[in-house]
Design a protein around this motif. Structure first.
Motif, PDB file in Angstrom:
ATOM      1  N   CYS A  50       1.416   5.071   7.967  1.00 22.68           N
ATOM      2  CA  CYS A  50       0.400   5.988   7.820  1.00 22.68           C
ATOM      3  C   CYS A  50       0.896   7.254   7.925  1.00 22.68           C
ATOM      4  CB  CYS A  50      -0.694   5.825   8.998  1.00 22.68           C
ATOM      5  SG  CYS A  50      -1.875   4.469   8.626  1.00 22.68           S
ATOM      6  N   VAL A  60       0.792  -1.062  -0.150  1.00 27.14           N
ATOM      7  CA  VAL A  60      -0.043  -0.022  -0.090  1.00 27.14           C
ATOM      8  C   VAL A  60       0.708   1.182   0.080  1.00 27.14           C
ATOM      9  CG1 VAL A  60      -1.837   1.433   1.253  1.00 27.14           C
ATOM     10  CG2 VAL A  60      -1.780  -1.245   1.150  1.00 27.14           C
ATOM     11  N   ALA A  61       1.863   1.329   0.643  1.00 32.51           N
ATOM     12  CA  ALA A  61       3.025   2.495   0.682  1.00 32.51           C
ATOM     13  C   ALA A  61       3.541   2.505  -0.605  1.00 32.51           C
ATOM     14  CB  ALA A  61       3.892   2.075   1.711  1.00 32.51           C
ATOM     15  N   TRP A  75       0.945  -0.919  10.369  1.00 33.20           N
ATOM     16  CA  TRP A  75      -0.051   0.035   9.740  1.00 33.20           C
ATOM     17  C   TRP A  75       0.273   1.406  10.248  1.00 33.20           C
ATOM     18  CZ3 TRP A  75      -1.690  -0.187   5.273  1.00 33.20           C
ATOM     19  CH2 TRP A  75      -2.247  -1.473   4.522  1.00 33.20           C
ATOM     20  N   THR A  85      -0.323  12.077  -2.346  1.00 30.91           N
ATOM     21  CA  THR A  85      -1.353  11.085  -1.807  1.00 30.91           C
ATOM     22  C   THR A  85      -0.786  10.702  -0.316  1.00 30.91           C
ATOM     23  OG1 THR A  85      -1.925  10.175  -3.896  1.00 30.91           O
ATOM     24  CG2 THR A  85      -2.469   8.876  -1.972  1.00 30.91           C
ATOM     25  N   ARG A 133       0.814   4.147  -2.620  1.00 33.47           N
ATOM     26  CA  ARG A 133       1.033   5.790  -2.417  1.00 33.47           C
ATOM     27  C   ARG A 133       2.120   6.419  -3.163  1.00 33.47           C
ATOM     28  NH1 ARG A 133       3.049   6.886   3.252  1.00 33.47           N
ATOM     29  NH2 ARG A 133       4.971   5.963   2.091  1.00 33.47           N
ATOM     30  N   ILE A 178      -1.332   8.338   3.112  1.00 32.83           N
ATOM     31  CA  ILE A 178      -2.164   7.157   4.089  1.00 32.83           C
ATOM     32  C   ILE A 178      -2.621   7.741   5.024  1.00 32.83           C
ATOM     33  CG2 ILE A 178      -1.848   4.958   4.664  1.00 32.83           C
ATOM     34  CD1 ILE A 178       0.501   4.414   2.618  1.00 32.83           C
ATOM     35  N   VAL A 220      -7.259   3.820   5.434  1.00 35.60           N
ATOM     36  CA  VAL A 220      -6.968   2.455   5.977  1.00 35.60           C
ATOM     37  C   VAL A 220      -7.612   2.401   7.143  1.00 35.60           C
ATOM     38  CG1 VAL A 220      -5.193   0.975   6.786  1.00 35.60           C
ATOM     39  CG2 VAL A 220      -4.846   2.560   5.160  1.00 35.60           C
ATOM     40  N   THR A 245      -6.292  10.537  -1.091  1.00 38.80           N
ATOM     41  CA  THR A 245      -6.099   9.762   0.264  1.00 38.80           C
ATOM     42  C   THR A 245      -6.103   8.303   0.108  1.00 38.80           C
ATOM     43  OG1 THR A 245      -7.582  11.616   1.115  1.00 38.80           O
ATOM     44  CG2 THR A 245      -7.564   9.703   2.375  1.00 38.80           C
ATOM     45  N   VAL A 246      -5.672   7.684   0.971  1.00 38.46           N
ATOM     46  CA  VAL A 246      -5.808   6.240   1.167  1.00 38.46           C
ATOM     47  C   VAL A 246      -6.040   6.020   2.418  1.00 38.46           C
ATOM     48  CG1 VAL A 246      -4.386   3.999   1.144  1.00 38.46           C
ATOM     49  CG2 VAL A 246      -3.918   5.580  -0.808  1.00 38.46           C
TER      50      VAL A 246
END
Length: 273
Positions: free
Chosen positions: A240, A185-186, A236, A199, A189, A201, A224, A221-222
């Motif tokens: 973030c 996920v990172a 996580w 963007t 981004r 997280i 979570v 925006t991600v």
């Protein structure tokens, strides 16, 4: 083109396994779709449907079933009620119509939603345990204009029939992707940033961070969320860029938390236009 079947055959046995056997769904790249709205939305969004399986016998199929069979261009197969019942969801009556659909498995590395002028919001749900909750979250994501949903870890299959129905067909409208965890996920981004889309997280964590309505959502925006957990795990939290909390007197499940946060993000985005 339609066919008729009155007894159990190999296809019915295979379709029945798609109800509860994730390994078979993955192996064959097929899943079942129940419900008028979900099937209609699948056709509306051009999702590859392989077969429409309908109930034979009295009473006659309702008008919406006949219309789909006549106009969809998808092969129809009729089954007598006692065989059709084997394709029903648990605790549900014999369905009028069930679609056999082809799965899509988009790669996160190729996922590039939004533009610098219109950055995307993407929802990440970590290790969802309930197919119904996952489907409801996908429905919320579509309703508030999210660019996609990423499911991380060993969570339930988004092609589980209960997830498909709970999504109300939203599964067919927005991309749903899989990722192993925070590192992927990172990396997403960072790829968005390389495309000129700033963007962040943002993790939803009831035990810390800014109140949701004090945070700013003016870029990509991600978002979570944990499934039913009040707090995100340390891994996580490290990836973030910011943590936010939704001020409540209790704990919201992931679908409700997603809906509240996505509403606030959409509200702020509208105010900037």
């Amino acid at each position: 083109m339609t066919g008729r079947g009155s007894t159990r055959n190999a296809s019915v046995e295979l379709w029945r396994e798609y109800l509860s056997n994730r390994a078979k769904r993955v192996r064959d790249g097929r899943f079942l779709v129940h419900g008028r709205r979900a099937i209609t939305r699948g056709l509306e969004y051009g999702w590859p449907l392989e077969t429409l399986v309908y109930r034979l016998g009295a009473p006659e199929p309702p008008d919406w079933v006949r219309q789909l069979l006549e106009t969809s261009g998808v092969t129809g197969v009729g089954l007598v009620p006692e065989v059709m019942a084997e394709l029903a969801e648990p605790s549900e009556p014999v369905p009028e119509l069930v679609a056999v659909a082809v799965t899509r498995r988009p790669e996160l590395e190729e996922f590039a939603p939004g533009t610098p002028e219109d950055p995307a919001t993407v929802v990440v749900i970590d290790r969802p345990a309930s197919a119904v909750r996952l489907g409801a979250l996908i429905r919320s994501a579509m309703a508030f204009g999210a660019g996609g949903v990423i499911v991380t870890g060993s969570g339930v299959d988004h092609y589980d029939p209960q997830s498909v129905r709970a999504s109300d067909g939203a599964l067919f409208a927005i991309p749903v992707l899989r990722a192993s965890g925070p590192a992927q996920v990172a990396a997403f981004r960072d790829r968005q940033g390389a495309r000129g889309i700033a963007t962040r997280i943002v993790g939803s964590d009831d035990r810390g961070g800014l109140a949701l309505d004090d945070a700013r959502f003016d870029g990509g925006t991600v978002l979570v969320l944990g499934d039913e957990s009040e707090s995100l795990g340390p891994t996580w939290q490290r990836v973030c860029d910011e943590l936010v909390r939704i001020p409540t007197d209790g704990t919201l499940g992931a679908p409700s938390a997603a809906a509240v946060a996505l509403y606030e993000i959409a509200r702020q985005r509208r105010a900037l236009r």
